[in-house]
Design a protein around this motif. Structure first.
Motif, PDB file in Angstrom:
ATOM      1  N   SER A  94       0.838  -1.203   0.000  1.00 21.29           N
ATOM      2  CA  SER A  94       0.000   0.000   0.000  1.00 21.29           C
ATOM      3  C   SER A  94       0.873   1.254   0.000  1.00 21.29           C
ATOM      4  CB  SER A  94      -0.895   0.015   1.243  1.00 21.29           C
ATOM      5  OG  SER A  94      -0.123   0.198   2.414  1.00 21.29           O
ATOM      6  N   GLU A  95       0.268   2.365  -0.374  1.00 25.76           N
ATOM      7  CA  GLU A  95       0.988   3.639  -0.378  1.00 25.76           C
ATOM      8  C   GLU A  95       1.469   4.012   1.019  1.00 25.76           C
ATOM      9  OE1 GLU A  95       2.137   5.692  -2.771  1.00 25.76           O
ATOM     10  OE2 GLU A  95       1.568   4.012  -4.037  1.00 25.76           O
ATOM     11  N   TYR A  96       0.665   3.678   2.037  1.00 26.03           N
ATOM     12  CA  TYR A  96       1.035   4.021   3.420  1.00 26.03           C
ATOM     13  C   TYR A  96       2.356   3.356   3.801  1.00 26.03           C
ATOM     14  CZ  TYR A  96       1.108   4.175   8.491  1.00 26.03           C
ATOM     15  OH  TYR A  96       1.502   4.357   9.787  1.00 26.03           O
ATOM     16  N   VAL A  97       2.474   2.055   3.586  1.00 20.17           N
ATOM     17  CA  VAL A  97       3.692   1.336   3.967  1.00 20.17           C
ATOM     18  C   VAL A  97       4.865   1.763   3.094  1.00 20.17           C
ATOM     19  CG1 VAL A  97       4.789  -0.942   4.072  1.00 20.17           C
ATOM     20  CG2 VAL A  97       2.491  -0.615   4.997  1.00 20.17           C
ATOM     21  N   ARG A  98       4.625   1.961   1.804  1.00 15.87           N
ATOM     22  CA  ARG A  98       5.704   2.410   0.915  1.00 15.87           C
ATOM     23  C   ARG A  98       6.265   3.757   1.385  1.00 15.87           C
ATOM     24  NH1 ARG A  98       5.992  -0.226  -4.001  1.00 15.87           N
ATOM     25  NH2 ARG A  98       6.902   1.580  -5.019  1.00 15.87           N
ATOM     26  N   SER A  99       5.368   4.661   1.797  1.00 17.57           N
ATOM     27  CA  SER A  99       5.834   5.973   2.254  1.00 17.57           C
ATOM     28  C   SER A  99       6.608   5.857   3.567  1.00 17.57           C
ATOM     29  CB  SER A  99       4.653   6.938   2.417  1.00 17.57           C
ATOM     30  OG  SER A  99       3.789   6.506   3.448  1.00 17.57           O
ATOM     31  N   GLN A 100       6.191   4.909   4.424  1.00 17.16           N
ATOM     32  CA  GLN A 100       6.908   4.691   5.681  1.00 17.16           C
ATOM     33  C   GLN A 100       8.341   4.231   5.412  1.00 17.16           C
ATOM     34  OE1 GLN A 100       4.890   6.203   8.159  1.00 17.16           O
ATOM     35  NE2 GLN A 100       5.335   4.430   9.430  1.00 17.16           N
ATOM     36  N   LEU A 101       8.490   3.298   4.474  1.00 16.68           N
ATOM     37  CA  LEU A 101       9.814   2.760   4.162  1.00 16.68           C
ATOM     38  C   LEU A 101      10.671   3.783   3.406  1.00 16.68           C
ATOM     39  CD1 LEU A 101       8.834  -0.890   3.139  1.00 16.68           C
ATOM     40  CD2 LEU A 101      10.070  -0.197   5.198  1.00 16.68           C
ATOM     41  N   GLN A 102      10.039   4.565   2.536  1.00 17.79           N
ATOM     42  CA  GLN A 102      10.801   5.551   1.761  1.00 17.79           C
ATOM     43  C   GLN A 102      11.338   6.684   2.621  1.00 17.79           C
ATOM     44  OE1 GLN A 102       7.884   6.490  -1.218  1.00 17.79           O
ATOM     45  NE2 GLN A 102       8.659   4.993  -2.683  1.00 17.79           N
ATOM     46  N   SER A 103      10.756   6.841   3.811  1.00 19.41           N
ATOM     47  CA  SER A 103      11.223   7.916   4.702  1.00 19.41           C
ATOM     48  C   SER A 103      12.469   7.498   5.483  1.00 19.41           C
ATOM     49  CB  SER A 103      10.116   8.311   5.687  1.00 19.41           C
ATOM     50  OG  SER A 103       9.851   7.251   6.582  1.00 19.41           O
ATOM     51  N   LEU A 104      12.868   6.225   5.338  1.00 15.28           N
ATOM     52  CA  LEU A 104      14.016   5.718   6.099  1.00 15.28           C
ATOM     53  C   LEU A 104      15.329   5.987   5.379  1.00 15.28           C
ATOM     54  CD1 LEU A 104      12.651   2.203   7.167  1.00 15.28           C
ATOM     55  CD2 LEU A 104      12.730   4.273   8.571  1.00 15.28           C
ATOM     56  N   LYS A 105      16.349   6.259   6.161  1.00 17.87           N
ATOM     57  CA  LYS A 105      17.730   6.314   5.648  1.00 17.87           C
ATOM     58  C   LYS A 105      18.484   5.192   6.350  1.00 17.87           C
ATOM     59  CE  LYS A 105      18.138  10.349   3.259  1.00 17.87           C
ATOM     60  NZ  LYS A 105      18.840  10.553   1.989  1.00 17.87           N
ATOM     61  N   ILE A 106      19.030   4.262   5.576  1.00 20.84           N
ATOM     62  CA  ILE A 106      19.705   3.129   6.205  1.00 20.84           C
ATOM     63  C   ILE A 106      21.086   2.906   5.584  1.00 20.84           C
ATOM     64  CG2 ILE A 106      17.528   1.962   6.777  1.00 20.84           C
ATOM     65  CD1 ILE A 106      18.069   0.144   4.390  1.00 20.84           C
ATOM     66  N   HIS A 107      21.910   2.191   6.323  1.00 22.56           N
ATOM     67  CA  HIS A 107      23.253   1.885   5.844  1.00 22.56           C
ATOM     68  C   HIS A 107      23.241   0.595   5.028  1.00 22.56           C
ATOM     69  CE1 HIS A 107      24.423   4.764   9.021  1.00 22.56           C
ATOM     70  NE2 HIS A 107      25.452   5.003   8.220  1.00 22.56           N
ATOM     71  N   VAL A 108      23.772   0.677   3.817  1.00 22.78           N
ATOM     72  CA  VAL A 108      23.951  -0.490   2.957  1.00 22.78           C
ATOM     73  C   VAL A 108      25.404  -0.513   2.517  1.00 22.78           C
ATOM     74  CG1 VAL A 108      23.237  -1.661   0.838  1.00 22.78           C
ATOM     75  CG2 VAL A 108      21.565  -0.336   2.139  1.00 22.78           C
TER      76      VAL A 108
END
Length: 246
Positions: free
Chosen positions: A111-125
């Motif tokens: 869903s758009e809600y979960v996608r937006s939650q994940l897109q707001s993250l900055k993570i180390h790769v």
């Protein structure tokens, strides 16, 4: 108790169905059955209130395949009946069963809600701070009490795709409100980015967070979580302060 609802019961059934439907984004089928006899109704007593629903979509695009709720010995304000409402004079408890299918949980993940939650993250790769964009999340209920997830994640800065996969055993917290994932078994992606995997594990717990199923005036405490092939069943007790009405 009467088998055929009288006019008072029919009006209450319809008012409660409209009220509950107004809190949901989508309703495939919803049936509320209030049973009592006219004398008890005048005295403010209702024998049973049964709610049965199918294909109910709540906040955050979370769909319930089935909802069953039953209340007994409900105390109401008899004057509210004249206005087609079911106003409780004291809180009551209900037994509840919710069934979620594999498709329901996949719908929430994509869903758009979960996608937006994940897109707001900055993570180390690989030691670099990256912005992620979920391409596709495949959630599965393979049986053995486990959930499994396989996600394709795009790193925005490089355009590179990463695969994240894990399986875990969901368990209910002591307060019956949240779901934690235990005995996590990782795919090969664990070495790529533990932070990315943790973000998806946290998001899985968030989607299964039981407060997602609370309605206005109704809160759940889950006693049992049953994970089978293709579906997840929650057995719960509900604390009901009010029954939604039109």
């Amino acid at each position: 108790m009467v088998d055929n609802p009288g006019l008072g019961e029919q009006a209450l059934n319809k008012a409660a169905e409209i009220g509950l439907s107004s809190q949901l984004d989508e309703v495939e089928n919803l049936d509320i059955n209030i049973q009592t006899d006219p004398l008890k109704l005048v005295q403010g007593q209702v024998d049973t209130v049964t709610i049965e629903g199918k294909g109910l979509v709540m906040q955050k695009d979370l769909r319930m395949e089935e909802l069953e709720m039953q209340m007994t010995s409900v105390a109401i304000n008899p004057l509210s009946v004249a206005f087609g409402k079911l106003e409780l004079t004291k809180p009551t408890e209900a037994s509840v069963q919710v069934v979620l299918t594999e498709a329901d949980i996949n719908r929430a993940f994509n869903s758009e809600y979960v996608r937006s939650q994940l897109q707001s993250l900055k993570i180390h790769v690989n030691g670099q701070l990256r912005t992620i964009e979920p391409e596709h999340v495949d959630f599965r209920l393979p049986g053995d009490g486990k959930v499994a997830l396989n996600a394709s994640i795009k790193l925005v800065e490089t355009g590179e795709n990463q695969q994240v996969a894990f399986s875990a055993v969901p368990s209910i917290s002591a307060n019956g409100k949240t779901v934690a994932l235990e005995n996590v078994e990782y795919g090969e992606s664990e070495e790529i980015s533990p932070e990315l995997t943790k973000a998806l594990i946290d998001q899985t717990s968030e989607i299964l967070n039981l407060s997602n199923f609370d309605l206005d005036g109704i809160s759940l405490q889950v006693n049992q979580l049953k994970v089978e092939v293709g579906k997840l069943t929650l057995q719960a007790e509900a604390y009901v302060e009010k029954i939604p009405s039109a």
